[in-house]
Design an enzyme around this catalytic site. Structure first.
Site, PDB file in Angstrom:
ATOM      1  N   ASP A  99     -74.766  26.824  12.131  1.00 31.37           N
ATOM      2  CA  ASP A  99     -74.704  25.701  11.205  1.00 31.37           C
ATOM      3  C   ASP A  99     -75.234  24.411  11.826  1.00 31.37           C
ATOM      4  OD1 ASP A  99     -72.574  25.671  12.945  1.00 31.37           O
ATOM      5  OD2 ASP A  99     -71.051  25.914  11.385  1.00 31.37           O
ATOM      6  N   ASP A 183     -65.635  28.486  24.899  1.00 29.00           N
ATOM      7  CA  ASP A 183     -66.860  27.869  25.390  1.00 29.00           C
ATOM      8  C   ASP A 183     -66.576  26.928  26.551  1.00 29.00           C
ATOM      9  OD1 ASP A 183     -65.475  26.215  23.665  1.00 29.00           O
ATOM     10  OD2 ASP A 183     -67.241  25.487  22.595  1.00 29.00           O
TER      11      ASP A 183
END
Length: 387
Positions: A99, A183
């Site tokens: 996105d 992450d």
């Protein structure tokens, strides 16, 4: 590519990414680096909105090699990223969320920087679109920094260029047991293992797009995953960095960014059971990693809240959280000729609260805004013994 190794593999993990995926792939197709120098590996993580079909359409028309894999939903971004990383053949790997989108010259500039500087991780300037983006690390372009001497520790998202040989040499993969913060764990490990990190600050390489539909790749799952994330990151730092100033410097990040918000305004809305559970989860982390070196790098209200949690002074905590949530300004007490500033948050010098004055002592960075502050007193110079 006629057998030539690509410079970079772009790994795209995609879940329910339409219509944002359209702009994302358009930014990939527009890359100035040229289609012969990179490949795309896209993993559709069980989408039902046409994401997988659009990826396949893109692969059929794109000038660069594109490989699309479709799998059952894995519950988060780690699985798709690991699949893509396992198939990557590029000298570098770049993780692109489906996105978001790239600046036109992003890959070209990032690869050029990595090659020129010989570094293992390259950060490109990030700009937010309908959402906030990290800012403090983009003051200037730098060919070689490390996680201790710069603010890169405050951008631990995966959207960076990683030298693939670094990742393969250490068997690095995203932790699929974490629902959030995976992450941060991956990127911090890369920073700590890297032979240098570069920063491209003079060009927006990545556009971080805020979705208006409420759909995101990562499922937050409430407060429990936040504690899992904080615990994993703290353990990683402790494994790689010996006790002392350097470890304290890095520990500030999980304490401030991940743990502290659990004792912010939302804490006032928590049930008694949730409050109790949060305090039980936080206690061992503070026992293991909370030090004076971490504490003095925090603002007074941050330090005070974590001090109360560390000392199991739980009944005092709500009043402090309420004071901070109301955005009240504490009274400043200047002492020692204006060289020391105490910020009188709740319980300051209340004998029965037994909170040390040191908890309320503002460090120079916070005290500077207080009228009359004269700066930290320098230690007296030692007399020079005559020869």
């Amino acid at each position: 590519m006629s057998g030539t190794q690509p410079d970079v593999t772009v790994v795209i993990g995609a879940y329910e990414a339409m219509p944002y995926l359209i702009d994302c792939l358009a930014s990939v197709e527009a890359q100035s680096i040229g289609p012969e120098r990179f490949e795309v590996i896209a993993v559709d993580d069980g989408s039902t909105d046409g994401t997988g079909e659009y990826l396949e359409e893109f692969a059929a028309r794109a000038a660069m090699p594109v490989r699309v894999l479709r799998q059952r939903n894995s519950g988060g971004p780690s699985g798709p990223r690991n699949v893509g990383l396992g198939l990557a053949t590029g000298r570098y790997v770049f993780f692109l969320d489906a996105d978001d989108r790239l600046g036109v010259e992003a890959l070209e500039r990032l690869v050029a920087m990595g090659d020129r500087a010989g570094t293992d991780v390259v950060l490109g300037r990030v700009e937010g679109v309908n959402r906030n983006a990290p800012q403090s690390m983009w003051r200037r372009t730098e060919e070689r920094v490390d996680v201790f001497s710069s603010n890169i520790k405050y951008t631990l998202s995966a959207q960076k260029l990683f030298r693939r040989s670094l990742l393969e040499r250490h068997g690095m993969r995203f932790d699929e047991s974490l629902w959030t913060g995976e992450d941060a764990l991956f990127t911090m490990e890369a920073y700590l293992r890297a032979d240098g990190v570069s920063v491209v600050a003079d060009y927006t390489c990545y556009y971080l797009v805020g979705r208006s539909d409420g759909k995101h790749v990562t499922k937050t799952g409430g407060y429990l995953p936040r504690f899992d994330s904080a615990r994993a990151l703290m353990r990683l730092i402790a494994e790689h960095v010996p006790e002392g100033e350097r470890r304290d410097l890095l520990m500030v990040r999980p304490f401030r960014v991940t743990l502290l918000p659990q004792f912010g305004p939302r804490y006032l809305e928590d049930s008694k059971e949730v409050r109790r559970h949060k305090l039980e989860l936080a206690g061992p982390l503070l026992d293991a990693y909370w030090t004076e070196g971490v504490a003095r790098r925090l603002k007074v209200h941050e330090r005070l809240r974590l001090h109360l949690v560390a000392e199991r002074r739980h009944r005092l905590l709500p009043a402090v959280v309420e004071f901070v949530a109301a955005e009240k300004e504490p009274e400043a007490h200047l002492e020692d000729g204006g060289t020391r500033v105490y910020l009188a948050y709740p319980y300051f010098r209340k004998w029965w609260a037994r909170v040390p004055d040191a908890v309320y002592l503002a460090e120079p960075s916070e005290a500077r805004s207080v009228p009359g502050y004269r700066g930290k007193r320098k230690p007296a110079a030692k007399p020079v013994r005559p020869s």
